[in-house]
Write a protein that holds these residues in place. Structure first.
Motif, short mmCIF file in Angstrom:
data_model
loop_
_atom_site.label_atom_id
_atom_site.label_comp_id
_atom_site.label_asym_id
_atom_site.label_seq_id
_atom_site.Cartn_x
_atom_site.Cartn_y
_atom_site.Cartn_z
N ASP A 79 17.35 54.64 26.19
CA ASP A 79 17.99 53.34 26.38
C ASP A 79 17.23 52.30 25.55
OD1 ASP A 79 18.92 50.85 27.23
OD2 ASP A 79 19.01 51.45 29.34
N ILE A 80 17.89 51.70 24.57
CA ILE A 80 17.19 50.75 23.68
C ILE A 80 16.74 49.48 24.39
CG2 ILE A 80 18.33 51.62 21.59
CD1 ILE A 80 20.14 49.08 21.77
N ASN A 81 17.24 49.24 25.60
CA ASN A 81 16.83 48.06 26.37
C ASN A 81 15.56 48.30 27.18
OD1 ASN A 81 19.05 46.39 25.56
ND2 ASN A 81 20.33 47.66 26.87
N ILE A 82 15.08 49.52 27.22
CA ILE A 82 13.90 49.87 28.00
C ILE A 82 12.69 49.98 27.07
CG2 ILE A 82 12.83 51.63 29.48
CD1 ILE A 82 15.15 50.30 30.88
N GLN A 83 11.61 49.32 27.46
CA GLN A 83 10.33 49.46 26.77
C GLN A 83 9.39 50.19 27.70
OE1 GLN A 83 8.72 45.82 25.25
NE2 GLN A 83 10.75 44.98 24.96
N ARG A 84 8.62 51.13 27.13
CA ARG A 84 7.70 51.92 27.96
C ARG A 84 6.32 51.96 27.34
NH1 ARG A 84 9.98 57.66 28.54
NH2 ARG A 84 8.08 57.85 29.78
N ARG A 85 5.33 51.94 28.21
CA ARG A 85 3.93 52.12 27.81
C ARG A 85 3.32 53.14 28.76
NH1 ARG A 85 6.14 49.46 24.68
NH2 ARG A 85 5.47 47.61 23.57
N GLU A 86 2.32 53.84 28.28
CA GLU A 86 1.60 54.78 29.12
C GLU A 86 0.10 54.59 28.92
OE1 GLU A 86 2.83 59.11 29.98
OE2 GLU A 86 1.32 59.25 28.37
N LEU A 87 -0.61 54.48 30.02
CA LEU A 87 -2.06 54.37 29.99
C LEU A 87 -2.64 55.66 30.56
CD1 LEU A 87 -2.51 50.77 31.43
CD2 LEU A 87 -2.70 51.48 29.05
#
Length: 97
Positions: A79-87
């Protein structure tokens, strides 16, 4: 911070005292990168308290938290509207015998 429970901490094997903490961060505000970056930065500050390694001492154990390698990832989403980060953090436990 000491009362938080991290359900995503998994042991590398059943005999290990080295654990990995993985935190996934999601934002549905695709045009506002600042929001997800601020949340990510604040989580790192809360966990490490502005240091490279955080040490927590209790009566029965010593806990060491430090950044894993790779530490901070930008994850793609369908989904291009979702931004994700992972720590990713490593947590080393030392128990008093």
């Amino acid at each position: 911070m000491q009362n938080l429970i991290f359900p995503s901490i998994n042991q590398n094997n059943e005999y290990s005292d080295l654990n990995q903490l993985v935190i996934d961060i999601w934002s549905n505000k695709s045009g506002q990168v600042e929001e997800i970056e601020t949340i990510t930065d604040n989580l790192v500050i809360a966990i490490l308290q502005g240091k490279n390694t955080r040490i927590i001492k209790t009566e029965n154990m010593l806990i060491q938290i430090y950044k894993d390698n790779p530490f901070r990832l930008k994850l793609p989403d369908s989904d291009i509207n979702i931004q994700r980060r992972e720590l990713k953090f490593l947590i080393k436990l030392y128990e008093k015998g």
